[in-house]
Design a protein around this motif. Structure first.
Motif, PDB file in Angstrom:
ATOM      1  N   ALA A 180       0.833  -1.200   0.000  1.00  0.00           N
ATOM      2  CA  ALA A 180       0.000   0.000   0.000  1.00  0.00           C
ATOM      3  C   ALA A 180       0.870   1.253   0.000  1.00  0.00           C
ATOM      4  O   ALA A 180       0.588   2.219  -0.722  1.00  0.00           O
ATOM      5  N   ALA A 181       1.928   1.252   0.789  1.00  0.00           N
ATOM      6  CA  ALA A 181       2.837   2.394   0.830  1.00  0.00           C
ATOM      7  C   ALA A 181       3.521   2.571  -0.531  1.00  0.00           C
ATOM      8  O   ALA A 181       3.661   3.686  -1.027  1.00  0.00           O
ATOM      9  N   GLY A 182       3.926   1.479  -1.137  1.00  0.00           N
ATOM     10  CA  GLY A 182       4.558   1.531  -2.463  1.00  0.00           C
ATOM     11  C   GLY A 182       3.602   2.091  -3.508  1.00  0.00           C
ATOM     12  O   GLY A 182       3.986   2.914  -4.344  1.00  0.00           O
ATOM     13  N   LEU A 183       2.337   1.648  -3.460  1.00  0.00           N
ATOM     14  CA  LEU A 183       1.318   2.136  -4.385  1.00  0.00           C
ATOM     15  C   LEU A 183       1.057   3.624  -4.155  1.00  0.00           C
ATOM     16  O   LEU A 183       0.933   4.400  -5.118  1.00  0.00           O
ATOM     17  N   ALA A 184       1.011   4.027  -2.912  1.00  0.00           N
ATOM     18  CA  ALA A 184       0.786   5.439  -2.585  1.00  0.00           C
ATOM     19  C   ALA A 184       1.932   6.297  -3.112  1.00  0.00           C
ATOM     20  O   ALA A 184       1.716   7.375  -3.678  1.00  0.00           O
TER      21      ALA A 184
END
Length: 131
Positions: A12-16
């Motif tokens: 999720a952090a990578g996608l954000a």
């Protein structure tokens, strides 16, 4: 379970970060394009990919630049046409003034000629042929 939660948060952090970078890059390109438009460069072409707000912004900037480019071309053409007509009008005025000077400078019949009707008639006939 803890490792799957960690993996989810990492993903999720990578996608954000990925989305944030994409939006940031699109906004930077938009700001650069707006600055170019402000400086009179209407030859911009932003890649407006997608349907999100940044793509809509880039599409609007592309449209604005194209409209300004077309308006400038029309104004330039009309200005050149107006300048050509002004030059033509000045030339026509110059020719008219020259014709008036020649008309005024044309010899007139003296009082002495008027005393001789035959001479007067002949002179009038010659002057009429000049017109």
């Amino acid at each position: 379970m803890h490792s799957s939660c960690l993996a989810f948060h990492t993903a999720a952090a990578g996608l954000a970060i990925l989305l944030s970078n994409r939006i940031s890059k699109a906004l930077q390109e938009s700001v650069k394009a707006a600055t170019q438009i402000t400086n009179g460069n209407f030859d911009i072409d932003l890649a407006a990919n997608g349907n999100d707000e940044t793509a809509q912004l880039q599409s609007a900037l592309n449209s604005m630049a194209a409209t300004l480019r077309n308006n400038l071309a029309e104004i330039t053409a009309k200005t050149e046409e107006t300048e050509d007509k002004a030059i033509q009008a000045q030339e026509a005025t110059r020719k008219a003034e020259e014709a008036m000077r020649q008309r005024v400078a044309r010899p007139t019949l003296s009082t002495e000629w008027k005393k001789h009707p035959k001479w007067l008639k002949a002179a009038q006939s010659l002057l009429a042929k000049q017109d």
